[in-house]
Structure formats: structure tokens, C-alpha cells
Motif scaffolding. Sequence first.
Motif, PDB file in Angstrom:
ATOM      1  N   GLN A  81       0.844  -1.199   0.000  1.00  7.45           N
ATOM      2  CA  GLN A  81       0.000   0.000   0.000  1.00  7.45           C
ATOM      3  C   GLN A  81       0.881   1.251   0.000  1.00  7.45           C
ATOM      4  O   GLN A  81       1.466   1.602   1.016  1.00  7.45           O
ATOM      5  N   ASP A 120       1.814   5.183   0.162  1.00 12.36           N
ATOM      6  CA  ASP A 120       1.194   6.316   0.845  1.00 12.36           C
ATOM      7  C   ASP A 120       0.526   7.227  -0.172  1.00 12.36           C
ATOM      8  O   ASP A 120       0.822   7.176  -1.356  1.00 12.36           O
ATOM      9  N   PHE A 121      -0.341   8.089   0.348  1.00 14.13           N
ATOM     10  CA  PHE A 121      -1.136   8.935  -0.552  1.00 14.13           C
ATOM     11  C   PHE A 121      -0.273   9.874  -1.386  1.00 14.13           C
ATOM     12  O   PHE A 121      -0.653  10.294  -2.462  1.00 14.13           O
ATOM     13  N   ASP A 122       0.918  10.233  -0.867  1.00 16.07           N
ATOM     14  CA  ASP A 122       1.758  11.179  -1.603  1.00 16.07           C
ATOM     15  C   ASP A 122       2.815  10.471  -2.447  1.00 16.07           C
ATOM     16  O   ASP A 122       3.708  11.094  -3.002  1.00 16.07           O
ATOM     17  N   TYR A 154       0.658   5.845  -5.849  1.00 13.44           N
ATOM     18  CA  TYR A 154      -0.633   5.739  -5.180  1.00 13.44           C
ATOM     19  C   TYR A 154      -1.776   5.825  -6.175  1.00 13.44           C
ATOM     20  O   TYR A 154      -1.836   6.716  -7.011  1.00 13.44           O
ATOM     21  N   GLY A 207      -5.330   5.022  -5.043  1.00 17.23           N
ATOM     22  CA  GLY A 207      -6.434   4.567  -4.206  1.00 17.23           C
ATOM     23  C   GLY A 207      -5.976   3.519  -3.214  1.00 17.23           C
ATOM     24  O   GLY A 207      -4.834   3.057  -3.247  1.00 17.23           O
ATOM     25  N   ILE A 208      -6.892   3.168  -2.313  1.00 13.80           N
ATOM     26  CA  ILE A 208      -6.538   2.173  -1.304  1.00 13.80           C
ATOM     27  C   ILE A 208      -6.579   0.801  -1.931  1.00 13.80           C
ATOM     28  O   ILE A 208      -7.541   0.424  -2.589  1.00 13.80           O
ATOM     29  N   MET A 219      -2.219   2.282   9.630  1.00  9.79           N
ATOM     30  CA  MET A 219      -2.222   2.732   8.235  1.00  9.79           C
ATOM     31  C   MET A 219      -2.151   4.240   8.131  1.00  9.79           C
ATOM     32  O   MET A 219      -2.047   4.793   7.040  1.00  9.79           O
ATOM     33  N   VAL A 235     -10.605   9.279   2.056  1.00 11.75           N
ATOM     34  CA  VAL A 235      -9.847   8.740   3.181  1.00 11.75           C
ATOM     35  C   VAL A 235      -8.557   8.181   2.604  1.00 11.75           C
ATOM     36  O   VAL A 235      -8.583   7.365   1.692  1.00 11.75           O
ATOM     37  N   LEU A 236      -7.440   8.685   3.103  1.00  7.78           N
ATOM     38  CA  LEU A 236      -6.147   8.356   2.499  1.00  7.78           C
ATOM     39  C   LEU A 236      -5.223   7.735   3.535  1.00  7.78           C
ATOM     40  O   LEU A 236      -5.282   8.070   4.718  1.00  7.78           O
ATOM     41  N   PRO A 237      -4.345   6.836   3.096  1.00 13.36           N
ATOM     42  CA  PRO A 237      -3.382   6.247   4.019  1.00 13.36           C
ATOM     43  C   PRO A 237      -2.070   7.035   4.042  1.00 13.36           C
ATOM     44  O   PRO A 237      -1.785   7.807   3.126  1.00 13.36           O
ATOM     45  N   GLY A 238      -1.283   6.825   5.081  1.00  9.12           N
ATOM     46  CA  GLY A 238       0.073   7.357   5.100  1.00  9.12           C
ATOM     47  C   GLY A 238       0.163   8.802   5.543  1.00  9.12           C
ATOM     48  O   GLY A 238       0.991   9.562   5.035  1.00  9.12           O
ATOM     49  N   ASN A 239      -0.658   9.205   6.507  1.00 11.58           N
ATOM     50  CA  ASN A 239      -0.561  10.560   7.035  1.00 11.58           C
ATOM     51  C   ASN A 239       0.801  10.769   7.692  1.00 11.58           C
ATOM     52  O   ASN A 239       1.303   9.896   8.392  1.00 11.58           O
ATOM     53  N   LYS A 240       1.393  11.925   7.441  1.00 12.05           N
ATOM     54  CA  LYS A 240       2.689  12.166   8.053  1.00 12.05           C
ATOM     55  C   LYS A 240       2.657  13.304   9.053  1.00 12.05           C
ATOM     56  O   LYS A 240       3.169  13.191  10.153  1.00 12.05           O
ATOM     57  N   SER A 264      -4.737  14.018  -4.881  1.00  8.00           N
ATOM     58  CA  SER A 264      -4.210  12.709  -5.220  1.00  8.00           C
ATOM     59  C   SER A 264      -5.188  11.583  -4.905  1.00  8.00           C
ATOM     60  O   SER A 264      -5.022  10.483  -5.377  1.00  8.00           O
ATOM     61  N   GLY A 265      -6.166  11.874  -4.096  1.00  3.72           N
ATOM     62  CA  GLY A 265      -7.079  10.805  -3.717  1.00  3.72           C
ATOM     63  C   GLY A 265      -8.130  10.509  -4.765  1.00  3.72           C
ATOM     64  O   GLY A 265      -8.901   9.591  -4.602  1.00  3.72           O
ATOM     65  N   ASN A 266      -8.147  11.293  -5.804  1.00  4.51           N
ATOM     66  CA  ASN A 266      -9.182  11.119  -6.820  1.00  4.51           C
ATOM     67  C   ASN A 266      -9.125   9.726  -7.427  1.00  4.51           C
ATOM     68  O   ASN A 266      -8.103   9.282  -7.895  1.00  4.51           O
ATOM     69  N   GLU A 267     -10.247   9.058  -7.396  1.00  2.00           N
ATOM     70  CA  GLU A 267     -10.285   7.746  -8.040  1.00  2.00           C
ATOM     71  C   GLU A 267     -10.173   7.951  -9.545  1.00  2.00           C
ATOM     72  O   GLU A 267     -10.740   8.883 -10.095  1.00  2.00           O
TER      73      GLU A 267
END
Lengths: 511, 434
Positions: free
Chosen positions: A322, A324-326, A330, A332-333, A399, B74-79, B97-100
Motif C-alpha cells: 500500500q 502512501d497517498f503522496d 498511489y 487509491g486504497i 495505516m 480517506v487516504l493512508p500514510g498521514n505524516k 491525489s485521492g481522486n479515483e
Amino acid sequence: MNAPVSTSPLLYEGADWDFATLMRIHDACEVVAVRDLGLDFYTNRIEIISAEQMLDAYASTGLPLFYRHWSFGKQFAQHEALYRKGLRGLAYEIVINSDPCLSYVMEENTATLQALVIAHAAFGHNHFFKNNRLFKEWTDAKGILDYLEFAKGYIAECEDRYGEIAVERVLDSAHALMNYGVHRHHRRTIDLRSEEQRERERRAHDERMYNVLWSTLPERSSSSAVADDVEKRRALLQLPQENVLYFLEKSAPRLAPWQREVIRIVRNVAQYFHPQRQTKMMNEGCATYVHHRILNTLHREGQLTDGALLEALHSHTSVIMQPDFDDPRYSGINPYALGFAMMEDIERICREPTEEDRAWFPDFAGCGDPMPVLRHGWAEFRDESFILQFLSPHLMRKMKLFHLKDDAAQPALRVDAMHDERGYRRLRRALAKQYDPAWTDPDIQVVDVDLSGDRRLILEHRVQDGRLLEEQEARQVLRHLAHLWSYDVLLREVDPTTGASLREHAVSPPR
Amino acid sequence: MQILDRRLNPSGRSLPNRQRFLRRAKALVQEAVRDASAKRDIRSADEGGEVSIPLHGIREPSFHHGSGGTRDHVLPGNKEYREGDEIQRPPSGGGGSGNEGSPDGGGEDAFRFVLTREEFLSLFLDDLELPDLAKRRLVEGSDPAWHRAGYSVAGTPSNLSLARTMRNSLSRRIALKRPRPEAVAALEAEIAALEGQPGSDDRIAKLKAELEIQLRRSQRIPWIDPIDVRYRRFEPVPRPVARAVMFCLMDVSGSMTEEMKDLAKRFYTLLYIFLQRRYKQVEIVFIRHTHEAAEVDEETFFHSRETGGTLVSTALEEMRKVVADRYPPSDWNIYAAQASDGDNAAGDSQRTARLLIDTILPACQYYAYIEVGRDGDHGMPGFPRGPTDLWRTYEQLVSAGAPMAMKKVRGRRDIFPVFRELFAKRGLLEEAKA
């Protein structure tokens, strides 16, 4: 010839395999699946296919036989181009929700990959298909293969009789509305096997059918009856109707019987896939968890070499990666990642709960054996409710999930919730919503037909959170809809709280 | 539990879908093929290859949300983010970046895929508006001739090679010491002769035992064994094994526009494809000319510009030289195609005609002249320019019976008729053979 009597418990050595190896692997997996995991599955049928056949299967959404349509040719061409250039590998396996359960495995796989694939698909997915409530209620695993055969034959016959172009036009239009071809809520049991029989009976019945749209009897027009009429009309046409294809099949005034049947086929296929859309994450999580447990058990019992386990783990970890979002990778999940993490997390809560887990999951924290909990979860939930029920604070922290609110009216994005005490529940609700098709798909229903005027079909999009439709494509879909309906079509986008119309799209059928 | 091997199932299950897709996207694919064939050199014109068509033409629409409104990700990997933080909207693409991704994947604007050789060629020829018959001749490879190629152990009875089979049988019989029939007959005769003679009982018994052995052996060792049998083997060999050379002559003086050159290129390409079907080895010679001629490579031929006058005879002279040097007409089939806008220096016509009649035409299988012009010239009332110098010259030759084809070409569709004559000839030849 004396067969060498093998005393070694190893299932295989090296990368090569033959049918006997596959058989041994399957049987060993079955022992673990039944004894340790208590799984319940359809009889397995494993088919070995080549890379080209895998591409074929891709193109028809994984189904072994499917009717002919140009869009599948398009997908094939695209996959093939990517595959040839080496930009994309192929899946190791495809599994069909049918009874017996069909798994396609690629000939190029090594013995270890075959073991992984068999444990994953032939036991993991298979158990899920057989036990999950959505699949049980909405699909007919026994009948699907026969039905596809019938559909393919029927559409080929239509092409012979009415021409490829005519059939293609109906299919194009029906495909555009495929997401609106499912009953989401009520459902009688389906029996795809008798579909063919029903098709014949229906044709006979249709000839005698009374269609309210063609009613030419003089109406008594009195102003007091107007409201009554609306109610009666809506009741007769079963409005409002969320299943647009069903409505067209039953009520579109100018379709020929074969066109109705083609729409019905598209609708049935859409319905068959509907549970898969709603359970993608759980289904993959279940299968990944199962293959992980089975392979580790086999290794512990000395049936797999260390090397084989490492190879399997290598594939396993790349599947559940998985970013990360950045991260530039990435997209999507990853359903495998979230699914597997949730299953492992449930196992952890059952075996070694923390105080927090006991507070959040009093029902099963510390119960010792995760399998009854998991089996119950796999049987009774879909992605959305599964997340609402089982996603733990521990996993949200692990996560590092956070919730971003994007309001087009605001200049900046806002972090609405994160993995802390204040955010857990909101975060979980937001994530669950992402997995709910009722939320992610625009909510569009047929609401009325203008019978006194020009037979205009009226649809309504109940706008949630101010998200309007993408206009260009919406008009294209409406053109398809108008083609099937044969008269004008109007789509109103309304605000469900105030009932105010936000935007309207009117389309006339192509002449 | 069942394991099935599906690998042997007939392949190409998706072929009908592919044909439907190509029909659906025909206009777009044709456009792509046209672009691709303009970029390629003549020799690779009939290979398949990747083409790219715009995606919008083959989109499958569906209802989905447009931009605007409120969205949740909802996104993973928050810093570093805390609740309530505000983040600058990423510059492009609503929703960050979360856009499907869109259902078609990535929102690419071009759809790339690979055409097979047959598909590419058929689209290319379609574009030239070839009649179906001609197309079929071009797309199909020539059917092979069957040549004898040794012997094989399997085959049809009609291909049984008796001599070879009997040879094997004989050597096997000798090697295994199968008694010859004469030897058996001799033994029998000897026994018959001794029969009844007194004192020969021992001898007879010995002979009878010997005969017994011989008979058993001849029974056990067959006269012809399946392992002796040989069949004549045949191998497919591509039929025409001749060589051809194709001369491309073109006027490259300033009056020839890019458009005209493109038309000429199409003509050359078609000729090349055509020749390739008939000859095993096809070579191409490019000769360009202004007031002087030179042999050049393809790149220079089509793309470099020259200035100067126009002397057609120089090109013919150059061609004559090349033929004399490298392509003796006895060994090579010579095809020549000349493209020009029809200009020629006054006074050169005579020399051109002479060269053609005396040296070039006798050496050539086929000589084609195409005169390219602009589309605009076509419908002009009165056709301000009369026939060009070159046209007039060649017309005289043709009316005098010279074996050459000539045609004015103003668009792609005009190219094929030049070939008609050639096809017609070939058709007649085949009929005569049959």
C-alpha cells in the motif's frame, strides 16, 4: 515400472509442476482449509490456460464465455498492447463464482505460484462466494455458466437475424446504463437455469400483454381525477424505479421482443457482478488471508521448502503493498492491502487484545479463535458494513488514515478527521462510505412518464453533497437511453432536501 | 476436484470481438494507418504495427459525478497533518491525489494497440479504394508450390515409394537372414528327391529339421514390415523465385510540392507491395532528378529539396547506367515508375522519347508514368494548362504502341487505376496457363 515411493512430505521441489503436483497441492490445501480454517466451498475445477487465453478472459470481464461485442475487442487490444510492451503483467489467476467453482491458472506460473493461486482462489474466493450473503441472495452460481451459454447463443442468433449493427446499438445503449440495471434492495430468488424457458413463455405472453402506454380508450377527464391518475400511472409502471434497464425492458413502448431480451441479458449480467463490486475489499482480504494461513501451515508441517515459502511471501507482499497517498504509485486504497490488514487485525484482537480492543470489540476480543469471527464476518457483511463493524483504531493508526474534505466552494482542502481519539469513528464512517456503491454512484431513478403529452420519460438525479453529473457523458448516456425509449428523455438533477431543480438535461432520440 | 488443460483449446476466441472493434473504429484506425504509412519507408509498408487512435471516438459513456460539490477522501500514510489543517488544492485535477481514476483508467487521450500485418495492409489498401479482387491478390501471399523433399515414414498411400520401401525390406531380410524362397524350394526338392531312397532317413530327418527352422524363420520375419515403408515427402516452397528491381524516378524540382510527393510515395508503396507478392527478392532504386539526376537513398529521395531546371532524360540516362551496371535484364525483372508534375525543358522531349524507346522500355516489364497535380487543378473550368510537355511526349509513344501505363493522379483514389492494366495482364496470363 516401480513408482518411487516418496517418503518425503514435500509436495514438490523446484519450480516445475505437472497435473499430479497440482492435485497434491490441492489436496494438501484442502486438508488445511477444512481442518484449520473450517472453510466450506464449492467443488473446485482448475483449468490451465495460456497467456493468450488469459488475455481473452480479461477482455470479457473474466467470464469464460460471453456474448460478442466490440468493447471486449477494444479491451483485448489494449491489454495486449500493454502486455506485449512489458508494461503490465498478467494476473496469476481468475476465478469464477460458479458451482463447481472455476479457477483459471496460467501455465507460466511456477509450482509455488500455483500453490499460492490454488490456496487463494480455489479456497479463499471459493469460500467467500459460497457463504457471503450477497452472493447467496443475488447470484446463482449453479446457473451462471448455462446462462452465459444461452446469452451468447441468443445474441449470436439476433445478429444473424437482425444484423450486427442493430444488435450492437441495443448493446451499446444497455451497456451505458449497466450500472443502473440492478435491483439494489428487494429481490426474489433467481434461477438463471430457467431463464431460457422463461424467455419463450414471455414472448407468448407479451403478445397478449396490455401496455398502458398504448392505451387509446377515451379518458374521462375531470380535474379531481388528475391526482388519482398520477398515482395509478405510477403504480402501473412501478414508479419510481431505480433499475432503469428493468423499466425499459418492461415498459419501453417501441422495443421489439428480442431487444427486450437483450436488455434483460445485460441486466442479468450486471446483477451477477453487483455483489462483486460491493465486496471487492473483503473478498480479496478473505482470499489473501486464507492463502497466507494455508501456505504457512504447509510450510510448518514440512510440505513446503523454505525457498518455496520465501517465493510465496515475495508475491504476497507485493500484492498487499500500500503506497502512501503522496507516493507517485498511489492509486487509491489497495483492496488486498486493506482487506488482508483487517483480517489479520481481527485475528490479533481475538488472540492478543489490548484494553482498547476490549472496549471497541467486546463481543469477540480475546475469544482465542479468530476463525468463527472471520467466517461470520465473511458471510454476513459487505465492504461498507464490514468496515463500520470491524475497522479498529489500532489499524487506523497503523495505516495512518486521515479524512480529507474537498469542498469545491472552499479555497483549500480540509483535514476533517485523523487517526486519533476524536477522529476514529468519523474516519471509519467516511471510509465505509467510500465502499458503498449507493454513495459513489449517482442516485438516478425513473420517476415519471408524460402520458398525456409526448410520452416523455422523466428521470431524477438526487444530488448528494452538490455533486452534479459530468455533463458531456451524461448527455451521451441519455442519448442511449432515448434510443431505447424512442421518445424524449428528461433528466432532472434535484436537491433532495429542498426538491429544487439544479440542472436539467433534455435529449431527443436519434432519428 | 478436477483439473482441465485448456491450453489446447482453439485460440483466437476474441477474434470476432476484435473484428467488431475494428469495424466500429474503422474511420479512426484508417486515419492512423494513413499517418503511419506516410511516416514509414516503403519497404516496411506492409508490416503490422502499433497505431494510436483518439480515445474519445471509442468511449463507452456512463453516468458519473463531474467536478464540484463536496467530496470525501480517506487516504493512508498521514505524516504531519492534524485535524483541522488546511491543505492547498493541488494545481490540476479536482480532488487531489485521492481522486479515483476514471473508469477508463488514467484519462489518457490516445488509445494504442497493435495491428497485424493483414489488418494494416487491408486498411492501407482500403484507403486507396482498391477493388476487392485486387486487394485479395495483394493481401494473400502467393500459394506455395510443392517440391519433393526426401522420404518420410508417414504419408498417404498414393505417395508410397515402392522402390525405397522394397530396398529397406530387402536389406532387413538379408540382415535378419530370412531364407530366400528359392532356398526353401531347394530344400523341399531335396527332401522329395531323397524320399523313399533307402539309407537316407538320417539325412531326411536333418533336412526336415532344417526346413522346419527355415519355415519358422520366414514366418517370423515378414516380407514387408511397417518399418520398411517409406513415403515420398513434399515440402511447400514459395512459388516465384525470381528477382525484381523497382526504379522510382521522380522530379524533385521546386514545382513538386510535398503533397505531390506524398501521392507519388503511395504509388511507389503500392507497387512495392505488389511486387513483393510476386517476387522473392525485390530491390528498390531511387533516382531523383532536376536538370541532373542522381541515385539516392529513400530519405533523401522524399525529403530533400533541390533547385534547378528539369531534364527528364537525365533520369532515364541514370537508370540506363544502373541497369547496365547492376541489373542485367536477363536476370532481373525491371519495373519502373516515374512521377512528375509534367514539366520538362523544351527540347528535351525528343531525347527522352528516344531513350525510352531504344533502351528503357525494351528492358522493362512495366513502365508507369504518373503525373501528379493538385486537387485544385481538377475541376477548373477550361483547364487553363493544356497537356504538359511530358504528357504529350508519352502520349505519342503510347499511341505508337509502347508498353507503358500513364495516368494523371490528383488524389489517392486515382492511384489504383494505373495498376488495373497490370492486374488485367496478370489475370489473362493465369487464364492462359489454366
